[in-house]
Motif scaffolding. Sequence first.
Motif, PDB file in Angstrom:
ATOM      1  N   ASN A  95       0.816  -1.218   0.000  1.00  0.00           N
ATOM      2  CA  ASN A  95       0.000   0.000   0.000  1.00  0.00           C
ATOM      3  C   ASN A  95       0.852   1.271   0.000  1.00  0.00           C
ATOM      4  O   ASN A  95       0.475   2.279   0.603  1.00  0.00           O
ATOM      5  CB  ASN A  95      -0.947   0.016   1.207  1.00  0.00           C
ATOM      6  N   TYR A  96       1.972   1.250  -0.704  1.00  0.00           N
ATOM      7  CA  TYR A  96       2.765   2.462  -0.871  1.00  0.00           C
ATOM      8  C   TYR A  96       2.149   3.379  -1.938  1.00  0.00           C
ATOM      9  O   TYR A  96       2.440   4.561  -1.960  1.00  0.00           O
ATOM     10  CB  TYR A  96       4.200   2.112  -1.263  1.00  0.00           C
ATOM     11  N   PHE A  97       1.304   2.808  -2.818  1.00  0.00           N
ATOM     12  CA  PHE A  97       0.662   3.591  -3.863  1.00  0.00           C
ATOM     13  C   PHE A  97      -0.848   3.378  -3.781  1.00  0.00           C
ATOM     14  O   PHE A  97      -1.424   2.628  -4.570  1.00  0.00           O
ATOM     15  CB  PHE A  97       1.169   3.176  -5.254  1.00  0.00           C
ATOM     16  N   PRO A  98      -1.541   4.020  -2.844  1.00  0.00           N
ATOM     17  CA  PRO A  98      -2.989   3.802  -2.719  1.00  0.00           C
ATOM     18  C   PRO A  98      -3.788   4.361  -3.875  1.00  0.00           C
ATOM     19  O   PRO A  98      -4.885   3.886  -4.151  1.00  0.00           O
ATOM     20  CB  PRO A  98      -3.334   4.508  -1.410  1.00  0.00           C
ATOM     21  N   GLU A  99      -3.263   5.379  -4.554  1.00  0.00           N
ATOM     22  CA  GLU A  99      -3.941   5.938  -5.721  1.00  0.00           C
ATOM     23  C   GLU A  99      -2.907   6.234  -6.807  1.00  0.00           C
ATOM     24  O   GLU A  99      -1.745   6.513  -6.512  1.00  0.00           O
ATOM     25  CB  GLU A  99      -4.716   7.201  -5.350  1.00  0.00           C
ATOM     26  N   PHE A 100      -3.365   6.183  -8.053  1.00  0.00           N
ATOM     27  CA  PHE A 100      -2.429   6.289  -9.170  1.00  0.00           C
ATOM     28  C   PHE A 100      -3.084   7.039 -10.318  1.00  0.00           C
ATOM     29  O   PHE A 100      -4.189   6.688 -10.757  1.00  0.00           O
ATOM     30  CB  PHE A 100      -1.990   4.900  -9.622  1.00  0.00           C
ATOM     31  N   LYS A 101      -2.397   8.055 -10.815  1.00  0.00           N
ATOM     32  CA  LYS A 101      -2.830   8.810 -11.991  1.00  0.00           C
ATOM     33  C   LYS A 101      -1.859   8.509 -13.126  1.00  0.00           C
ATOM     34  O   LYS A 101      -0.670   8.839 -13.041  1.00  0.00           O
ATOM     35  CB  LYS A 101      -2.857  10.307 -11.680  1.00  0.00           C
TER      36      LYS A 101
END
Length: 334
Positions: A95-101
Motif C-alpha cells: 500500500n505504498y501507492f494507494p492511488e495512481f494517476k
Amino acid sequence: MLKCYRRKAINLNFIETITSGQETMKDEQSCKNNVPALFDLCLQFCAKNIQFIDSLVGFPEEVGWKILEAGIIQGRFDVDTVESSSAIRVFAEANYFPEFKVPNLLVLNEFEASIFSIIENVSQLDFTKVTLDDEHEVLELLPQCTGLTALILENSNLKDKGMKKITYPCFGGKNLPKLAYLDLSGLALSAKYMRTMKQLPQLKNILIFSEDHYQPVPGFRQCSRPELRKVENRSILKSLLCKWTTITMDFHRQKLKKNNNSFYPRFLRSPLQDIDSKKCGNKVMLKRCSELESQYWRHPEKRGIEDSDTEQYSKRQKKTEEEEHDNQLLNLYR
C-alpha cells in the motif's frame, strides 16, 4: 646571546610539532566524516538487490520509501524488466501507492509491466486524458483489481466495445466488488450500453458531462451536487514517472532520428500537446436510487407506494444531501 637563540629554536620546534599534530587530527576527523553511516550502506545494499525483497508488509514505511528512492537513483527501474516490475509490485502490495494517476500513453506502453504492477493494487485509478483504444491490454486487467473503489476514465477515448471489457465481467458484483465511483465524462457511449449500469450493484455514482445528453439510466437519478474525486500521485512516485517520461521521450527522439531520412524533419509529438483538444464541461452525477425510489419510478401502482410518501422521502433525501455537502465544506476548512 647564544642561549637566547637556542631557547627560541626550541620554542619554534615545539610550535611546529603542535601544528603538525593539529593537522593530523583534522585529517583523521575529515576521514571519519567521509565514512558513510551503516544505515546508508544498508539502504544502498537493499536498493542494489531490490528484486530479492519478498514483502514489505509490516515494514517501517519511512525506511521503505528511502529504499525505493535509492533504487530510483541507482536506476533500478530505468528498464521495464521482470525484476523491476516484481520490485514495484512488492511496494504496491504494501500500500505504498494507494492511488495512481497514469501520466500519458507513451509511458503506459513503454513501462507496461511496471505500471500494471501498480494498477493491480491501487484503490483509486485515474486515466484522465490518456487516449486509450478499445483494444488496449490494460482494459482486461482492470476487472482483476479487487481493491479498486474509484475509476476515472474522463476523455480516455473509449467506446462501447472497450467499456464492455471493463464492466461486463463485473455484472452482479463478481469482479470489482468495491467499485463505487465511475467517471465516464467525455466518452461517446450509447444509451444501450448506459442501461447496463444497473447490472453493477456495487456502483453508487456515475459522472458524465452535462453536454453528453444521456437518456435516463435505470436505477440512477441525477444528483444536484456532484462529488468530484481528485487523484494525485505521491512525491516519490511522481519523480519515478518523470524519469520514465524522460527516458521514453529520449528513446522516441533517437528512434525518429534513425528512421528520418526525408528532407523535411519530423518532430516527436509530446503526449501533453493534445490536452486542449479534449472535451471538457460541467459534470453531472448520477446517483443510484434507493429501493423505494426505484420501485416508485418503475410501477408505483403495483408496489403500493403513494405519491405523498415518495415526495416526502425525496425531500428528506435532498435535505440529507445538503447536510452532507455542508459537512464536507466544513471539513475542508478545519
